[in-house]
Design a protein around this motif. Structure first.
Motif, PDB file in Angstrom:
ATOM      1  N   ASP A  86       0.831  -1.211   0.000  1.00  0.00           N
ATOM      2  CA  ASP A  86       0.000   0.000   0.000  1.00  0.00           C
ATOM      3  C   ASP A  86       0.861   1.256   0.000  1.00  0.00           C
ATOM      4  O   ASP A  86       0.565   2.226  -0.714  1.00  0.00           O
ATOM      5  CB  ASP A  86      -0.936   0.000   1.208  1.00  0.00           C
ATOM      6  N   ASP A  87       1.933   1.261   0.801  1.00  0.00           N
ATOM      7  CA  ASP A  87       2.803   2.437   0.856  1.00  0.00           C
ATOM      8  C   ASP A  87       3.455   2.707  -0.492  1.00  0.00           C
ATOM      9  O   ASP A  87       3.536   3.860  -0.938  1.00  0.00           O
ATOM     10  CB  ASP A  87       3.893   2.239   1.921  1.00  0.00           C
ATOM     11  N   VAL A  88       3.932   1.659  -1.147  1.00  0.00           N
ATOM     12  CA  VAL A  88       4.545   1.831  -2.463  1.00  0.00           C
ATOM     13  C   VAL A  88       3.515   2.337  -3.467  1.00  0.00           C
ATOM     14  O   VAL A  88       3.799   3.237  -4.275  1.00  0.00           O
ATOM     15  CB  VAL A  88       5.181   0.510  -2.940  1.00  0.00           C
ATOM     16  N   THR A  89       2.312   1.778  -3.417  1.00  0.00           N
ATOM     17  CA  THR A  89       1.252   2.215  -4.339  1.00  0.00           C
ATOM     18  C   THR A  89       0.934   3.691  -4.134  1.00  0.00           C
ATOM     19  O   THR A  89       0.800   4.451  -5.104  1.00  0.00           O
ATOM     20  CB  THR A  89      -0.014   1.369  -4.121  1.00  0.00           C
ATOM     21  N   ARG A  90       0.815   4.110  -2.883  1.00  0.00           N
ATOM     22  CA  ARG A  90       0.498   5.523  -2.621  1.00  0.00           C
ATOM     23  C   ARG A  90       1.621   6.449  -3.082  1.00  0.00           C
ATOM     24  O   ARG A  90       1.365   7.546  -3.615  1.00  0.00           O
ATOM     25  CB  ARG A  90       0.199   5.717  -1.136  1.00  0.00           C
ATOM     26  N   ALA A  91       2.866   6.008  -2.901  1.00  0.00           N
ATOM     27  CA  ALA A  91       3.986   6.840  -3.345  1.00  0.00           C
ATOM     28  C   ALA A  91       4.004   6.984  -4.867  1.00  0.00           C
ATOM     29  O   ALA A  91       4.204   8.088  -5.406  1.00  0.00           O
ATOM     30  CB  ALA A  91       5.307   6.237  -2.858  1.00  0.00           C
ATOM     31  N   LEU A  92       3.787   5.882  -5.563  1.00  0.00           N
ATOM     32  CA  LEU A  92       3.726   5.948  -7.024  1.00  0.00           C
ATOM     33  C   LEU A  92       2.545   6.792  -7.485  1.00  0.00           C
ATOM     34  O   LEU A  92       2.648   7.568  -8.440  1.00  0.00           O
ATOM     35  CB  LEU A  92       3.611   4.535  -7.602  1.00  0.00           C
ATOM     36  N   HIS A  93       1.419   6.651  -6.790  1.00  0.00           N
ATOM     37  CA  HIS A  93       0.227   7.394  -7.193  1.00  0.00           C
ATOM     38  C   HIS A  93       0.424   8.896  -6.993  1.00  0.00           C
ATOM     39  O   HIS A  93      -0.018   9.703  -7.822  1.00  0.00           O
ATOM     40  CB  HIS A  93      -0.989   6.911  -6.402  1.00  0.00           C
ATOM     41  N   ALA A  94       1.072   9.283  -5.919  1.00  0.00           N
ATOM     42  CA  ALA A  94       1.323  10.703  -5.695  1.00  0.00           C
ATOM     43  C   ALA A  94       2.164  11.285  -6.831  1.00  0.00           C
ATOM     44  O   ALA A  94       1.898  12.397  -7.317  1.00  0.00           O
ATOM     45  CB  ALA A  94       2.028  10.899  -4.353  1.00  0.00           C
ATOM     46  N   SER A  95       3.170  10.535  -7.282  1.00  0.00           N
ATOM     47  CA  SER A  95       3.984  11.001  -8.405  1.00  0.00           C
ATOM     48  C   SER A  95       3.195  11.011  -9.700  1.00  0.00           C
ATOM     49  O   SER A  95       3.351  11.906 -10.536  1.00  0.00           O
ATOM     50  CB  SER A  95       5.225  10.113  -8.545  1.00  0.00           C
ATOM     51  N   LEU A  96       2.339  10.018  -9.878  1.00  0.00           N
ATOM     52  CA  LEU A  96       1.503   9.967 -11.078  1.00  0.00           C
ATOM     53  C   LEU A  96       0.614  11.197 -11.155  1.00  0.00           C
ATOM     54  O   LEU A  96       0.480  11.823 -12.208  1.00  0.00           O
ATOM     55  CB  LEU A  96       0.662   8.689 -11.078  1.00  0.00           C
TER      56      LEU A  96
END
Length: 378
Positions: free
Chosen positions: A357-367
């Motif tokens: 979940d943490d990795v997904t949120r970090a990628l999503h913030a950059s997206l």
């Protein structure tokens, strides 16, 4: 018009769906409605079968599972008839949605349209039970979870329908799973290619075979909420207007790590067996449900020293994926990443499950930093 199980979960919801179909019918459309089983019904039926015989034969499981959609189709027609509009329910074998004989995961080979066209010609709304078909030999088959989406697209393609509208419990396709990323944005449009990449890697909004079929037959899909009138998401042959699209998270995968000198051999063995997998560096990532078959397949090819790790797969889809991932990794610790794989359109990150979940949120913030530069999202 296809409606999922949560859209039919109560009598009131069935009535609302009936009203929606009738409105389209009265507006001049020739309407085919495809229904899933009522929410939870397929699980209930399979649990019953498992309580009797955990190793039930696939043929009998398909006979049992297909009845959920049969009930939903009958109830939907009753609701339409109650409102004074002619309607007819058809099961997969009555339409003749012809499939191969792969019970539980059958693939549609053709749809015979005579029965549907006859009912439409008589002014009826046609309600088809999704998720099911019939072999050339007359055996009932099912298409796998989410298969009613594929039923709808196959019928739309066979009828040369203008659109295939898939109604569900979300407003459309989002940039990520809203339960993981609270700041998701809804996409107004996404290409078949990008939607297929997301669906194959864990996004649940559409059944991957349905997207592939829509692409192959150029059937535009609208994904929208069944009980709200919000604008949905169009899935079409057109390219995505933004270089970034979205993120899929799949926790139901495992990573196979053969010895470095045997990775290529294991890769080839899985490919020959037709087992879907991602190669990420020296990791071979397969669905958890395919673990035993995958291990057996590569062992039969002489690869027996394989380490298995429970992981999650986070996939970013879009033409600028590598740049977004690079920025995101400034905020994601490398210790929890097993591997990263890149292609021009995808970046796949294999991570420990507790940190998915943490990795997904970090990628999503950059997206989102990229997406906000465009007019893609609502």
């Amino acid at each position: 018009m296809k409606f999922g199980g949560t859209s039919l979960a109560t009598v009131d919801r069935i009535g609302h769906v009936a009203d929606r179909a009738i409105a389209a019918h009265r507006a001049g459309g020739r309407i085919v409605v495809v229904v899933s089983a009522i929410a939870g019904e397929t699980n209930r039926l399979l649990d019953l079968a498992g309580a009797i015989e955990p190793g039930s034969a696939c043929r009998e499981l398909d006979l049992i599972a297909a009845t959920g959609e049969q009930v939903a189709a009958g109830l939907m027609v009753l609701a339409i008839l109650k409102r004074g509009v002619a309607a007819r329910a058809l099961l997969g074998h009555q339409v003749r949605i012809v499939t191969n004989a792969s019970f539980g995961v059958a693939r549609i080979e053709r749809v015979e349209t005579d029965s549907i066209l006859a009912a439409l010609g008589a002014g009826e709304i046609v309600v088809v039970a999704g998720f099911q078909g019939v072999t050339a030999a007359g055996e009932i088959t099912t298409l796998g979870r989410g298969g009613s989406d594929t039923t709808a697209v196959a019928i739309a393609a066979a009828l040369d329908a203008r659109t295939c509208e898939i109604y569900t419990d979300v407003d459309g396709v989002y940039t990520a799973d809203p339960s993981v990323c609270p700041d998701v944005r809804k996409l107004s449009r996404v290409s078949f290619a990008a939607m297929l990449a997301l669906a194959e890697r864990g996004a649940k909004v559409l059944h991957a075979p349905c997207v592939a079929m829509a692409r192959d037959h150029d059937v535009p899909i609208l994904v929208a909420h069944a009980h709200r009138d919000h604008e949905g998401t169009w899935v079409t042959t057109k390219d995505d207007p933004d270089p970034m699209v979205g993120i899929a998270l799949d926790r139901a995968v495992v990573a196979l790590a053969p010895r470095s000198c045997e990775v290529a051999r294991a890769d080839e063995a899985l490919a020959r067996a037709g087992i879907a997998f991602d190669r990420v560096g020296e990791l071979l990532v397969v669905a958890t449900s395919n673990l035993a078959r995958s291990i057996g397949t590569i062992a039969a090819d002489g690869v027996s020293d394989v380490h298995v790790e429970e992981v999650a797969r986070v996939t970013l889809v879009g033409r600028d994926a590598a740049a977004v991932t690079s920025a995101a990794f400034e905020h994601v610790g490398a210790a929890h990443r097993f591997g990263v794989g890149t292609t021009p359109e995808l970046v796949t990150v294999i991570v420990t499950r507790p940190h998915a979940d943490d990795v997904t949120r970090a990628l999503h913030a950059s997206l989102l930093q990229s997406v906000r530069r465009y007019q893609l999202v609502a």
